[in-house]
Design a protein around this motif. Structure first.
Motif, mmCIF file in Angstrom:
data_model
loop_
_atom_site.group_PDB
_atom_site.id
_atom_site.type_symbol
_atom_site.label_atom_id
_atom_site.label_comp_id
_atom_site.label_asym_id
_atom_site.label_seq_id
_atom_site.Cartn_x
_atom_site.Cartn_y
_atom_site.Cartn_z
ATOM 1 N N ASN A 183 8.280 -3.124 2.229
ATOM 2 C CA ASN A 183 8.731 -3.130 0.924
ATOM 3 C C ASN A 183 8.831 -1.954 -0.057
ATOM 4 O O ASN A 183 9.801 -1.563 -0.623
ATOM 5 C CB ASN A 183 8.071 -4.093 -0.104
ATOM 6 N N GLY A 184 8.115 -1.264 0.272
ATOM 7 C CA GLY A 184 7.740 0.257 -0.470
ATOM 8 C C GLY A 184 8.905 1.297 -0.205
ATOM 9 O O GLY A 184 9.515 1.669 -1.068
ATOM 10 N N ILE A 201 9.349 11.273 4.667
ATOM 11 C CA ILE A 201 10.876 10.834 4.702
ATOM 12 C C ILE A 201 10.768 9.248 4.596
ATOM 13 O O ILE A 201 10.631 8.641 5.683
ATOM 14 C CB ILE A 201 11.675 11.396 5.784
ATOM 15 N N PRO A 202 11.263 8.509 3.688
ATOM 16 C CA PRO A 202 11.195 7.067 3.526
ATOM 17 C C PRO A 202 12.421 6.555 4.469
ATOM 18 O O PRO A 202 13.465 7.310 4.167
ATOM 19 C CB PRO A 202 11.347 6.613 2.419
ATOM 20 N N LEU A 203 12.554 5.712 5.484
ATOM 21 C CA LEU A 203 13.406 5.361 6.037
ATOM 22 C C LEU A 203 13.383 3.710 6.110
ATOM 23 O O LEU A 203 12.371 2.997 5.914
ATOM 24 C CB LEU A 203 13.350 5.667 7.651
ATOM 25 N N GLU A 204 14.689 3.127 6.462
ATOM 26 C CA GLU A 204 14.910 1.625 6.241
ATOM 27 C C GLU A 204 14.271 1.058 7.291
ATOM 28 O O GLU A 204 13.421 -0.149 7.316
ATOM 29 C CB GLU A 204 16.504 1.576 6.486
ATOM 30 N N SER A 205 14.488 1.512 8.783
ATOM 31 C CA SER A 205 13.980 0.756 9.609
ATOM 32 C C SER A 205 13.088 1.441 10.875
ATOM 33 O O SER A 205 13.064 2.805 10.610
ATOM 34 C CB SER A 205 15.162 0.201 10.663
ATOM 35 N N THR A 206 12.301 0.521 11.442
ATOM 36 C CA THR A 206 11.397 1.416 12.577
ATOM 37 C C THR A 206 12.381 2.148 13.501
ATOM 38 O O THR A 206 12.119 3.088 14.155
ATOM 39 C CB THR A 206 10.696 0.351 13.060
ATOM 40 N N GLU A 207 13.579 1.518 13.903
ATOM 41 C CA GLU A 207 14.502 2.207 14.643
ATOM 42 C C GLU A 207 15.092 3.396 14.137
ATOM 43 O O GLU A 207 15.009 4.427 15.015
ATOM 44 C CB GLU A 207 15.824 1.281 15.245
ATOM 45 N N GLU A 208 15.177 3.509 12.789
ATOM 46 C CA GLU A 208 15.419 4.812 12.165
ATOM 47 C C GLU A 208 14.534 6.067 12.324
ATOM 48 O O GLU A 208 14.705 7.255 12.634
ATOM 49 C CB GLU A 208 15.716 4.725 10.850
ATOM 50 N N ARG A 210 0.794 -1.204 -0.043
ATOM 51 C CA ARG A 210 -0.095 -0.245 -0.170
ATOM 52 C C ARG A 210 0.887 1.273 0.021
ATOM 53 O O ARG A 210 0.281 2.278 0.007
ATOM 54 C CB ARG A 210 -0.893 0.022 1.371
ATOM 55 N N ALA A 211 2.048 1.214 0.017
ATOM 56 C CA ALA A 211 2.996 2.327 0.369
ATOM 57 C C ALA A 211 3.006 3.291 -0.647
ATOM 58 O O ALA A 211 2.838 4.717 -0.387
ATOM 59 C CB ALA A 211 4.520 1.889 0.531
ATOM 60 N N SER A 212 2.968 3.055 -1.934
ATOM 61 C CA SER A 212 2.915 3.987 -2.870
ATOM 62 C C SER A 212 1.356 4.880 -2.868
ATOM 63 O O SER A 212 1.440 5.967 -3.105
ATOM 64 C CB SER A 212 3.384 3.765 -4.274
ATOM 65 N N GLY A 267 7.201 -5.144 -5.137
ATOM 66 C CA GLY A 267 7.155 -6.468 -4.899
ATOM 67 C C GLY A 267 6.444 -6.695 -3.416
ATOM 68 O O GLY A 267 6.772 -5.660 -2.824
ATOM 69 N N HIS A 268 6.559 -8.008 -3.042
ATOM 70 C CA HIS A 268 6.284 -8.312 -1.524
ATOM 71 C C HIS A 268 7.090 -9.363 -1.071
ATOM 72 O O HIS A 268 7.360 -10.411 -1.404
ATOM 73 C CB HIS A 268 4.841 -8.883 -1.505
ATOM 74 N N GLU A 269 7.675 -8.931 0.231
ATOM 75 C CA GLU A 269 8.809 -9.579 0.647
ATOM 76 C C GLU A 269 9.550 -10.561 -0.267
ATOM 77 O O GLU A 269 9.720 -11.576 -0.370
ATOM 78 C CB GLU A 269 7.998 -10.617 1.725
#
Ligand code: MLT
Length: 248
Positions: free
Chosen positions: A105-106, A46-53, A29-31, A150-152
């Motif tokens: 993924n997105g 702001i897209p970020l790699e991880s939830t920690e970031e 759903r991201a886009s 894609g997905h996973e």
């Protein structure tokens, strides 16, 4: 001029995007969510790699100006303000806010297209606006790459069919456009499902998983062609809406 489709970031090489105008698609759903958030007045995503970031960046920014957003296994990440459902991004929630977003993924696909000339976030909800931008770039001599999140790490049929819709509209009545095999396959999928996007989503593994997890309403939002007509441009590590303040 070329239009190439790439399925999944694991297949992506720097040459696939270098100097090109790139559209990143993660329909479910991201886009879609990014387009909805910007259409409803979010200042930037702001897209970020991880939830920690996300958590770290949120602490560096002014409290109240920022929303921590993202999902893991489709559900809102723990302690976050928002998940990845477009229905969680109405104007009263996102207007004027900077959204820090991490999805499975997105956002990873967005972070993987470094070196592109321009990056735009594409989905069905902003089809015509993004098509116009890509077509203008193509006519100006740019090569296009359409990257399906894609997905996973697997191929996903909804991203491929959406890519096919873009290929069809962007190349329409232009001569001398070279398509890679993935782009040709994507147009066949688009033609197979046509305007029945709910049928497409119901055949897709991720669509079925979302419905089973209670997100059926999201599928209807993601299928509403041109309902959020924004052109989200990813530049300088943030996504903002193309408009008078950010012209191409
Ligand atoms: C993603 O970016 O991984 C997907 O949009 C997952 C989801 O549907 O939340």
């Amino acid at each position: 001029m070329k239009i190439d489709v790439v399925y999944g970031v694991q297949q992506l090489t720097p040459q696939d995007v270098q100097g090109r105008v790139v559209a990143v698609i993660d329909v479910l759903r991201a886009s879609t969510t990014i387009a909805v958030a910007l259409a409803n007045g979010a200042k930037a995503i702001i897209p970020l790699e991880s939830t920690e970031e996300v958590a770290v960046r949120a602490k560096q920014l002014e409290r109240g100006a920022v929303l921590r957003a993202g999902e893991r296994r489709m559900l809102k990440a723990e302690g976050f303000d928002l998940g990845n459902s477009p229905l969680e991004y109405p104007r009263e929630v996102v207007e004027g806010k900077t959204v820090l977003l991490s999805t499975t993924n997105g956002t990873k696909a967005l972070l993987a297209v470094q070196g592109a000339r321009d990056v735009v976030v594409a989905s069905y909800v902003n089809l015509t606006g993004v098509t116009t931008m890509l077509r203008t770039a193509l006519r100006g001599g740019a090569d296009i790459a359409i990257v399906c999140a894609g997905h996973e790490r697997q191929f996903s049929i909804e991203d491929a069919a959406c890519a096919g819709r873009y290929v069809h509209h962007v190349a329409r009545r232009l001569s001398g456009i070279e398509l890679n095999d993935a782009a040709m396959a994507a147009t066949l999928l688009d033609r197979k499902y046509g305007d029945n996007l709910i049928r497409l989503f119901n055949s897709a593994a991720h669509g079925r998983a979302l419905a089973a997890a209670g997100f059926e309403g999201d599928l209807a939002v993601c299928a509403a062609v041109d309902s959020y007509p924004v052109i989200p441009i990813y530049q300088d590590r943030q996504i903002t809406k193309l408009g008078p303040e950010r012209e191409r």
